[in-house]
Scaffold this active site. Structure first.
Site, PDB file in Angstrom:
ATOM      1  N   MET A  95      21.215  71.240  52.130  1.00  0.00           N
ATOM      2  CA  MET A  95      20.106  71.634  52.923  1.00  0.00           C
ATOM      3  C   MET A  95      18.754  70.613  52.763  1.00  0.00           C
ATOM      4  O   MET A  95      17.751  71.036  53.262  1.00  0.00           O
ATOM      5  CB  MET A  95      19.729  72.891  52.685  1.00  0.00           C
ATOM      6  N   ILE A  97      16.929  67.023  54.005  1.00  0.00           N
ATOM      7  CA  ILE A  97      16.976  66.168  54.966  1.00  0.00           C
ATOM      8  C   ILE A  97      16.728  64.598  54.277  1.00  0.00           C
ATOM      9  O   ILE A  97      15.846  64.385  53.818  1.00  0.00           O
ATOM     10  CB  ILE A  97      16.034  66.278  56.241  1.00  0.00           C
ATOM     11  N   ASN A 112      28.863  64.949  58.217  1.00  0.00           N
ATOM     12  CA  ASN A 112      28.131  66.161  57.740  1.00  0.00           C
ATOM     13  C   ASN A 112      29.076  67.219  58.799  1.00  0.00           C
ATOM     14  O   ASN A 112      29.507  67.016  59.601  1.00  0.00           O
ATOM     15  CB  ASN A 112      26.629  66.324  58.289  1.00  0.00           C
ATOM     16  N   HIS A 114      28.557  70.784  60.580  1.00  0.00           N
ATOM     17  CA  HIS A 114      27.450  71.837  61.087  1.00  0.00           C
ATOM     18  C   HIS A 114      27.954  73.004  61.646  1.00  0.00           C
ATOM     19  O   HIS A 114      28.875  72.791  62.405  1.00  0.00           O
ATOM     20  CB  HIS A 114      26.495  71.083  61.916  1.00  0.00           C
ATOM     21  N   ASP A 150      21.404  66.306  62.970  1.00  0.00           N
ATOM     22  CA  ASP A 150      22.416  66.844  63.496  1.00  0.00           C
ATOM     23  C   ASP A 150      22.660  66.088  64.953  1.00  0.00           C
ATOM     24  O   ASP A 150      23.266  66.842  65.908  1.00  0.00           O
ATOM     25  CB  ASP A 150      22.336  68.315  63.819  1.00  0.00           C
TER      26      ASP A 150
HETATM   27  C1  GAR Z   1      28.536  75.797  56.058  1.00  0.00           C
HETATM   28  O1  GAR Z   1      28.697  76.910  57.079  1.00  0.00           O
HETATM   29  C2  GAR Z   1      27.771  74.539  56.665  1.00  0.00           C
HETATM   30  O2  GAR Z   1      28.261  74.523  57.760  1.00  0.00           O
HETATM   31  C3  GAR Z   1      26.332  75.070  56.640  1.00  0.00           C
HETATM   32  O3  GAR Z   1      26.292  75.520  55.489  1.00  0.00           O
HETATM   33  C4  GAR Z   1      27.257  76.298  54.952  1.00  0.00           C
HETATM   34  C5  GAR Z   1      27.699  75.965  53.510  1.00  0.00           C
HETATM   35  O4  GAR Z   1      28.587  76.623  52.974  1.00  0.00           O
HETATM   36  N1  GAR Z   1      25.695  73.612  56.660  1.00  0.00           N
HETATM   37  C6  GAR Z   1      24.603  73.591  57.290  1.00  0.00           C
HETATM   38  O5  GAR Z   1      23.987  74.628  57.753  1.00  0.00           O
HETATM   39  C7  GAR Z   1      23.760  72.307  57.376  1.00  0.00           C
HETATM   40  N2  GAR Z   1      22.931  72.064  58.138  1.00  0.00           N
HETATM   41  P1  GAR Z   1      29.376  76.224  51.890  1.00  0.00           P
HETATM   42  O6  GAR Z   1      28.439  75.931  50.776  1.00  0.00           O
HETATM   43  O7  GAR Z   1      30.279  77.424  51.131  1.00  0.00           O
HETATM   44  O8  GAR Z   1      30.173  75.130  52.019  1.00  0.00           O
END
Ligand code: GAR
Length: 193
Positions: A95, A97, A112, A114, A150
């Site tokens: 999270m 940047i 990445n 998303h 993104d």
């Molecule tokens: C996932 O849904 C991923 O796509 C999102 O955070 C979650 C992490 O889950 N990423 C973002 O929003 C990045 N901008 P995880 O820690 O269980 O893999």
């Protein structure tokens, strides 16, 4: 690309901030013979990230960096990546940047995942915004990271249908299941070109 074995696999670092379920699915993928990558390093900006437990479970080196002073931290991070001969970075629920200079330094080497069908819903709260807009579909995207949030080249996407009584939570869960399949597929795709 021919099958890579053992020490020939592409050394990869996975960056996480939270639960790490995508990290777990990537680790599982690296245990398969077809995986072109090996995960050598887990990086987190959050000491309390639940996903750090996978470092212990799967005996992967992990490092925590405090991003308060981004420039200073990224310099240390670059040294760590170099020392571990990291060639590819997979952001998985990371999270922070990253700075433009960091991204430029690893041009074409940072991926990445998303939780939306990019270019729709860049940034945060993707599920909430998709539901508020009465979208019929949402999904997830694996893309290269460039200096705009993104916005890098899309590698693969998976679409899911939004049901009538869908909630933010149910949508997030449904998409996460697809994310776990999509990230390994995207890695296979870029290394089989
Ligand atoms: C996932 O849904 C991923 O796509 C999102 O955070 C979650 C992490 O889950 N990423 C973002 O929003 C990045 N901008 P995880 O820690 O269980 O893999």
């Amino acid at each position: 690309m021919a099958l890579l074995t053992g020490s020939n696999k592409i050394k990869t670092a996975v960056f996480i901030s939270g639960k790490g379920s995508n990290l777990r699915s990537l680790i599982k993928f690296t245990k398969t013979i077809k995986s072109p990558i090996s995960i050598e390093l887990i990086i987190s900006d959050n000491l309390k990230a639940k996903g750090l437990k996978y470092g212990k479970i799967f005996r992967i080196k992990k490092k925590i960096f405090n991003f308060k002073n981004k420039k200073f931290t990224e310099n240390k991070l670059i040294s760590t990546l170099k020392n571990n001969e990291i060639k590819i970075i997979c952001l998985a629920g990371f999270m922070q940047i990253l700075s433009k200079s960091f991204i430029k330094r690893f041009k074409g080497k940072i991926l990445n995942i998303h939780p939306s069908l990019l270019p729709k819903y860049k940034g945060l709260n993707t599920h909430k915004r998709a539901l508020n807009d009465n979208e019929k579909y949402s999904g997830c995207t694996v893309h290269f990271v460039n200096t705009k949030l993104d916005s890098g080249k899309i590698i693969l996407q998976k679409k899911v249908k939004i049901l009538k009584n869908e909630t933010e939570n149910s949508l997030a869960k449904k998409i996460l299941v697809e994310e776990h399949k999509l990230y390994p597929k995207a890695i296979l795709k870029i290394f089989s070109l």
